[in-house]
Design a protein around this motif. Structure first.
Motif, PDB file in Angstrom:
ATOM      1  N   VAL A   8       0.834  -1.148  -0.075  1.00  0.00           N
ATOM      2  CA  VAL A   8       0.102  -0.045   0.034  1.00  0.00           C
ATOM      3  C   VAL A   8       0.925   1.368   0.042  1.00  0.00           C
ATOM      4  CG1 VAL A   8      -1.738   1.447   1.176  1.00  0.00           C
ATOM      5  CG2 VAL A   8      -1.976  -1.210   1.175  1.00  0.00           C
ATOM      6  N   LEU A   9       1.903   1.322   0.868  1.00  0.00           N
ATOM      7  CA  LEU A   9       2.824   2.351   0.788  1.00  0.00           C
ATOM      8  C   LEU A   9       3.608   2.678  -0.535  1.00  0.00           C
ATOM      9  CD1 LEU A   9       4.441   4.473   2.581  1.00  0.00           C
ATOM     10  CD2 LEU A   9       6.088   2.659   2.967  1.00  0.00           C
ATOM     11  N   VAL A  10       3.874   1.478  -1.290  1.00  0.00           N
ATOM     12  CA  VAL A  10       4.464   1.820  -2.394  1.00  0.00           C
ATOM     13  C   VAL A  10       3.412   2.459  -3.605  1.00  0.00           C
ATOM     14  CG1 VAL A  10       5.862   0.625  -4.234  1.00  0.00           C
ATOM     15  CG2 VAL A  10       6.371   0.011  -2.107  1.00  0.00           C
ATOM     16  N   VAL A  11       2.454   1.673  -3.345  1.00  0.00           N
ATOM     17  CA  VAL A  11       1.204   2.298  -4.521  1.00  0.00           C
ATOM     18  C   VAL A  11       0.918   3.752  -4.228  1.00  0.00           C
ATOM     19  CG1 VAL A  11      -1.188   1.819  -4.925  1.00  0.00           C
ATOM     20  CG2 VAL A  11       0.339   0.070  -4.929  1.00  0.00           C
ATOM     21  N   LEU A  12       1.038   4.082  -2.951  1.00  0.00           N
ATOM     22  CA  LEU A  12       0.597   5.433  -2.683  1.00  0.00           C
ATOM     23  C   LEU A  12       1.710   6.214  -3.177  1.00  0.00           C
ATOM     24  CD1 LEU A  12      -1.063   5.255   0.875  1.00  0.00           C
ATOM     25  CD2 LEU A  12      -2.213   5.442  -1.297  1.00  0.00           C
ATOM     26  N   ALA A  16       1.392   9.461  -5.783  1.00  0.00           N
ATOM     27  CA  ALA A  16       1.610  10.772  -5.313  1.00  0.00           C
ATOM     28  C   ALA A  16       2.675  11.325  -6.289  1.00  0.00           C
ATOM     29  CB  ALA A  16       2.398  10.684  -3.973  1.00  0.00           C
ATOM     30  N   CYS A  17       3.749  10.422  -6.723  1.00  0.00           N
ATOM     31  CA  CYS A  17       4.855  10.981  -7.539  1.00  0.00           C
ATOM     32  C   CYS A  17       4.251  11.162  -8.911  1.00  0.00           C
ATOM     33  CB  CYS A  17       5.745   9.880  -7.820  1.00  0.00           C
ATOM     34  SG  CYS A  17       6.720   9.725  -6.238  1.00  0.00           S
ATOM     35  N   GLY A  18       3.360  10.456  -9.346  1.00  0.00           N
ATOM     36  CA  GLY A  18       2.334  10.452 -10.776  1.00  0.00           C
ATOM     37  C   GLY A  18       1.633  11.975 -10.700  1.00  0.00           C
ATOM     38  N   VAL A  19       1.004  12.079  -9.432  1.00  0.00           N
ATOM     39  CA  VAL A  19       0.087  13.459  -9.448  1.00  0.00           C
ATOM     40  C   VAL A  19       1.213  14.515  -9.520  1.00  0.00           C
ATOM     41  CG1 VAL A  19      -1.441  14.623  -8.066  1.00  0.00           C
ATOM     42  CG2 VAL A  19      -1.805  12.406  -8.347  1.00  0.00           C
ATOM     43  N   SER A  20       2.277  14.313  -8.769  1.00  0.00           N
ATOM     44  CA  SER A  20       3.206  15.673  -8.776  1.00  0.00           C
ATOM     45  C   SER A  20       3.811  15.761 -10.240  1.00  0.00           C
ATOM     46  CB  SER A  20       4.517  15.310  -7.910  1.00  0.00           C
ATOM     47  OG  SER A  20       4.000  15.143  -6.527  1.00  0.00           O
ATOM     48  N   ALA A  21       4.117  14.824 -11.006  1.00  0.00           N
ATOM     49  CA  ALA A  21       4.640  14.753 -12.208  1.00  0.00           C
ATOM     50  C   ALA A  21       3.476  15.489 -13.274  1.00  0.00           C
ATOM     51  CB  ALA A  21       4.994  13.482 -12.780  1.00  0.00           C
ATOM     52  N   GLY A  22       2.110  15.066 -12.991  1.00  0.00           N
ATOM     53  CA  GLY A  22       1.354  15.702 -13.780  1.00  0.00           C
ATOM     54  C   GLY A  22       1.341  17.316 -13.695  1.00  0.00           C
ATOM     55  N   VAL A  23       1.213  17.653 -12.247  1.00  0.00           N
ATOM     56  CA  VAL A  23       1.189  19.011 -12.026  1.00  0.00           C
ATOM     57  C   VAL A  23       2.380  19.841 -12.617  1.00  0.00           C
ATOM     58  CG1 VAL A  23       1.392  20.777 -10.365  1.00  0.00           C
ATOM     59  CG2 VAL A  23       0.128  18.831  -9.835  1.00  0.00           C
ATOM     60  N   PHE A  24       3.731  19.119 -12.400  1.00  0.00           N
ATOM     61  CA  PHE A  24       5.154  19.856 -13.077  1.00  0.00           C
ATOM     62  C   PHE A  24       4.798  19.970 -14.552  1.00  0.00           C
ATOM     63  CE2 PHE A  24       7.104  17.994  -9.066  1.00  0.00           C
ATOM     64  CZ  PHE A  24       6.801  19.286  -8.347  1.00  0.00           C
ATOM     65  N   GLY A  65       3.510  15.374   0.771  1.00  0.00           N
ATOM     66  CA  GLY A  65       3.102  13.849   0.917  1.00  0.00           C
ATOM     67  C   GLY A  65       3.818  12.920   0.189  1.00  0.00           C
ATOM     68  N   ALA A  66       3.992  13.225  -1.129  1.00  0.00           N
ATOM     69  CA  ALA A  66       4.968  12.340  -1.777  1.00  0.00           C
ATOM     70  C   ALA A  66       6.299  12.269  -1.413  1.00  0.00           C
ATOM     71  CB  ALA A  66       4.875  12.796  -3.322  1.00  0.00           C
ATOM     72  N   ALA A  67       6.990  13.237  -1.038  1.00  0.00           N
ATOM     73  CA  ALA A  67       8.317  13.310  -0.252  1.00  0.00           C
ATOM     74  C   ALA A  67       8.313  12.524   0.877  1.00  0.00           C
ATOM     75  CB  ALA A  67       8.745  14.800   0.056  1.00  0.00           C
ATOM     76  N   ALA A  68       7.196  12.810   1.682  1.00  0.00           N
ATOM     77  CA  ALA A  68       7.168  11.662   3.018  1.00  0.00           C
ATOM     78  C   ALA A  68       6.831  10.494   2.694  1.00  0.00           C
ATOM     79  CB  ALA A  68       6.159  12.268   4.131  1.00  0.00           C
ATOM     80  N   LEU A  69       6.157  10.076   1.891  1.00  0.00           N
ATOM     81  CA  LEU A  69       5.950   8.789   1.357  1.00  0.00           C
ATOM     82  C   LEU A  69       7.231   8.200   0.861  1.00  0.00           C
ATOM     83  CD1 LEU A  69       2.452   8.998  -0.230  1.00  0.00           C
ATOM     84  CD2 LEU A  69       3.044   7.578   1.771  1.00  0.00           C
ATOM     85  N   CYS A  70       7.915   8.828   0.050  1.00  0.00           N
ATOM     86  CA  CYS A  70       9.392   8.376  -0.652  1.00  0.00           C
ATOM     87  C   CYS A  70      10.237   8.112   0.680  1.00  0.00           C
ATOM     88  CB  CYS A  70       9.707   9.432  -1.815  1.00  0.00           C
ATOM     89  SG  CYS A  70       8.513   9.393  -2.991  1.00  0.00           S
ATOM     90  N   VAL A 155       6.266   1.703  -9.895  1.00  0.00           N
ATOM     91  CA  VAL A 155       5.451   0.374 -10.452  1.00  0.00           C
ATOM     92  C   VAL A 155       6.287  -0.544 -11.039  1.00  0.00           C
ATOM     93  CG1 VAL A 155       4.073   0.159 -12.669  1.00  0.00           C
ATOM     94  CG2 VAL A 155       3.765   2.398 -11.269  1.00  0.00           C
ATOM     95  N   LEU A 156       7.634  -0.491 -11.448  1.00  0.00           N
ATOM     96  CA  LEU A 156       8.452  -1.467 -11.878  1.00  0.00           C
ATOM     97  C   LEU A 156       8.750  -2.169 -10.530  1.00  0.00           C
ATOM     98  CD1 LEU A 156      10.948   0.260 -14.288  1.00  0.00           C
ATOM     99  CD2 LEU A 156       8.829  -1.217 -14.716  1.00  0.00           C
ATOM    100  N   ALA A 157       8.883  -1.844  -9.402  1.00  0.00           N
ATOM    101  CA  ALA A 157       9.277  -2.483  -8.499  1.00  0.00           C
ATOM    102  C   ALA A 157       7.994  -3.261  -7.761  1.00  0.00           C
ATOM    103  CB  ALA A 157       9.634  -1.554  -7.247  1.00  0.00           C
ATOM    104  N   LEU A 158       6.711  -3.133  -8.389  1.00  0.00           N
ATOM    105  CA  LEU A 158       5.657  -3.893  -7.967  1.00  0.00           C
ATOM    106  C   LEU A 158       5.271  -4.837  -8.783  1.00  0.00           C
ATOM    107  CD1 LEU A 158       3.281  -0.743  -6.790  1.00  0.00           C
ATOM    108  CD2 LEU A 158       3.990  -2.588  -5.254  1.00  0.00           C
TER     109      LEU A 158
END
Length: 159
Positions: A8-12, A16-24, A65-70, A155-158
């Motif tokens: 769950v942590l890795v999926v989140l 979060a990284c994907g959403v950040s990428a979208g914004v950037f 949140g993305a940074a904290a999760l990572c 995603v690759l890790a999963l």
């Protein structure tokens, strides 16, 4: 294998990284280009307003949140050292923490702070605005690419 709360942590983290990428990437693809196409005084004023509006709970939850999760993924990965995906998990964490969070802190935020001090209507603000737009955009490309690569690594890790 990654399972349970770690899964769950890795999926989140991937999300979060994907959403950040979208914004950037949205900023790189059209927002900054649109602002740069405006007369300088309007582009400066608009970006100042965007920067002020960006400091809100929704953006901060995604970005911080993305940074904290990572960071948590990296620590848990070091502790558990899973049979599969270790390199991808650590790479994804590093990409987000250094390439997105770190670049924001050392490159984009100082430029935003300098921009906030410009008078949009002052003729001598045109040069700093053009420099800001060019430099900020370059670093934003880095953030977008790093966040997208981090999401892909998770995603690759999963898989």
């Amino acid at each position: 294998m990654i399972e349970g709360p770690y899964f769950v942590l890795v999926v989140l983290s991937a999300l979060a990284c994907g959403v950040s990428a979208g914004v950037f990437i949205a900023f790189s693809a059209f927002v900054m280009k649109g602002l740069a196409a405006l007369p300088p005084e309007r582009g400066i004023a608009a970006m100042q307003a965007i920067n002020a509006a960006a400091v809100n709970p929704a953006f901060l939850v995604v970005f911080l949140g993305a940074a904290a999760l990572c960071a948590v993924v990296a620590v848990v990965t070091f502790v558990l050292w899973p049979d599969q995906g270790t390199v991808a998990l650590l790479l994804g964490s590093a990409l987000q923490l250094v390439g997105a969070f770190g670049v924001t802190v050392v490159a984009n935020v100082p430029r935003n702070e300098a921009l906030s001090k410009l008078d949009p209507d002052a003729p001598d603000s045109v040069g700093p605005w053009r420099r800001y737009a060019s430099e900020w955009l370059l670093w934003n490309h880095v953030r977008g690419a790093a966040s997208l690569a981090a999401s892909a690594a998770f995603v690759l890790a999963l898989t």
